[in-house]
Design an enzyme around this catalytic site. Structure first.
Site, PDB file in Angstrom:
ATOM      1  N   LYS A 138       0.842  -1.198   0.000  1.00  0.00           N
ATOM      2  CA  LYS A 138       0.000   0.000   0.000  1.00  0.00           C
ATOM      3  C   LYS A 138       0.879   1.250   0.000  1.00  0.00           C
ATOM      4  CE  LYS A 138      -3.943  -1.887   2.598  1.00  0.00           C
ATOM      5  NZ  LYS A 138      -4.974  -1.664   1.576  1.00  0.00           N
ATOM      6  N   ARG A 158     -10.149 -11.684   1.994  1.00  0.00           N
ATOM      7  CA  ARG A 158     -10.977 -12.793   1.478  1.00  0.00           C
ATOM      8  C   ARG A 158     -10.233 -14.121   1.572  1.00  0.00           C
ATOM      9  NH1 ARG A 158     -11.429  -9.540  -4.081  1.00  0.00           N
ATOM     10  NH2 ARG A 158     -11.151  -7.892  -2.548  1.00  0.00           N
TER      11      ARG A 158
END
Ligand code: BES
Ligand code: MN
Ligand code: ZN
Length: 487
Positions: free
Chosen positions: A263, A337
């Site tokens: 990020k 996920r």
């Protein structure tokens, strides 16, 4: 903050709080003419959210805090705003005790107890690392005494809302702590310590156990971290012995750097709260057990840290999940996920729930869609969606239903494996939910709550100050109370 209920205003030093409903000043009759002028000067009209102060000349300068409820406000709607406002005004005011007089305002027991709940929740702060707070910045308010409430209000507070507040506070604590303090193992330890004696059974799987079970998706995320991943299982058996439990599953990424798909630096520190789903599950378990809910509930937290490292997984890696599906990891930042899919598989294989609800700070796209007002809800069952929607409204942890469908599902087909972990840029929250849907067994009622925009807030509300909100814990507690315990 200590909550008390009393039948008459206690003696001793305190600030006195009187609510008024719009222009109706009946409750203020006893305080003399100076008060009217003081309220006028502060442009106070008894409006909801309004408040004004006055110092009583003849009573040691006692502070009178007048809080507006709005004209014709129903106590049920005004209660939490009132509790929050009292604390907002008095927490660091120098006052140590507050007395709220509800006489004549028609508060039912539940509403009066929810004043106490909101006051308690609004007073929570995380000052652990602020060693240089000035005296004036420190909270002074130590107690709130509520007068003029129905006799059952105190029991309602003790039995229902005090345990809930404790649960929400645990969620906030876990969310607010930095990632050098809360990592998978210390998350488990903090939960154990916080829930000790409540009768919750704890089970913890480490990396060895998870590897033996083939949880390659969850472990792939963890492999760049020196911290050991954990699967935390908390069981509350308050319902019929042997009855099918409802299952809550939380994303617990204790820090999300993005991994090799790293990020940007700006704002990355906020990814310490990427365990907000797991925090909500833990807080809900504490609340449910604390009030001895007549329900069987299993809370599961998939706990990992997502780090870049020489051993981290790479974009393009293919991992195999616990239920045998192969996953192409296109983007290591779509890690939630990957954690959840194995946690969901474990839950279904071991708990065999009829209903499973997962919570996760899963996608930035969810924040784009709903902002910081509601969590996104995806469900494969309309009844469950309706129940969660109702629990959201009743608890204040609001949800908005989002779609699922085959056309979205196709977007995560992989050319090299069974599934890939990201779709195109569009509909990013929905394709994330579709990914999870592929891990839900036939016949299991399932909802996925994407709470990315809700775990943390840059502005205060009636029930929280800036920072960790505790979103989700109260929602799950409400769902258990309204649906599971009634079944
Ligand atoms: N934890 C983030 C999602 C997130 C973003 C939560 C901002 C709260 C605020 C998640 O793991 C993530 O990085 N998601 C990616 C997915 C993308 C790579 C498909 C995202 O949303 O950008
Ligand atoms: Mn991520
Ligand atoms: Zn994440």
């Amino acid at each position: 903050m200590q909550i008390r209920f009393a039948s008459t205003r206690p003696a001793g030093d305190h600030a006195l709080v009187i609510p008024v409903a719009g222009p109706d000043r009946a409750a203020l009759g006893a305080f003399g003419a100076g008060l009217d002028a003081a309220l006028r000067r502060q442009r106070f009209e008894g409006e909801a959210g309004g408040a004004a102060e006055h110092f009583l000349a003849d009573d040691n300068g006692r502070r009178l805090l007048v809080v507006g409820l709005g004209a014709n406000a129903k106590p049920a709607d005004a209660a939490e705003k009132l509790g929050g406002k009292i604390v907002e005004r008095l927490l660091t005011s120098g006052e140590t005790n507050a007395v709220l007089d509800l006489t004549g305002l028609g508060f039912d027991a539940d509403s009066a107890a929810r004043v106490a709940l909101a006051a308690t929740l609004r007073s929570w702060r995380h000052d652990r690392y602020r060693t240089k707070l000035k005296e004036k910045q420190k909270p002074t308010l130590g107690s709130l005494t509520i007068v003029g409430a129905p006799a059952e209000a105190e029991a309602r507070w003790t039995a229902r809302y005090a345990p809930l507040a404790a649960g929400v506070e645990l969620t906030r604590e876990l969310v607010a702590e930095p990632a050098n303090i809360i990592y998978p193992e210390s998350f488990v330890a903090r939960c154990r310590a916080s829930m000790e004696g409540l009768g919750i059974e704890f089970d913890v799987l480490g990396e060895k156990e998870m590897a033996d079970l083939g949880m390659g998706a969850l472990l792939g995320v963890s492999q760049g971290s020196v911290r050991d991943a954990q699967l935390l299982v908390m069981r509350w058996n308050g319902g019929e012995p042997g009855g099918t439990p409802v299952c809550f599953v939380g994303k617990g990424v204790t820090f999300d750097t993005g991994g090799i798909s790293i990020k940007p630096a700006a704002g990355m520190e906020s990814m310490k709260w990427d365990m907000g789903g797991a925090g909500a599950v833990a807080g809900a378990m504490k609340a449910i057990a604390g009030r001895k809910a007549k329900a069987n509930v299993v809370g599961i937290c998939g706990l990992v840290e997502n780090m870049p490292d020489g051993n981290a997984q790479r974009p393009g890696d293919v991992v195999t999940s616990m239920n045998g599906q192969t996953i192409e990891v296109i983007n290591t930042d779509a890690e939630g996920r990957l954690v959840l899919c194995d946690a969901l598989t474990w839950a279904q294989a071991n708990v065999k729930p009829a209903t499973i609800i997962d919570l996760a700070t899963l996608t930035g796209a969810m924040v784009v869609a709903l902002g910081h007002e509601m969590g996104g809800m995806f469900a494969n069952d309309d009844t469950l969606a309706g129940q969660l929607d109702a629990a959201g409204k009743a608890s204040g942890d609001k949800l908005w239903r989002m779609p699922l469908g085959e056309a979205y599902d196709r977007l995560i087909d992989s050319p090299i494996a069974d599934i890939k972990n990201v779709g195109p840029r569009e509909a990013g929250s929905i394709t994330a939910a579709q990914f999870l849907a592929r891990f839900i067994d036939e016949g299991v009622r399932w909802a996925h709550l994407d709470i990315a925009g809700m775990a943390w807030s840059d502005k205060a509300s009636s029930t929280y100050d800036k920072g960790a909100t505790g979103f989700g814990a109260r929602l799950l507690d409400q769902y258990v109370s309204d649906v599971v315990e009634k079944a």
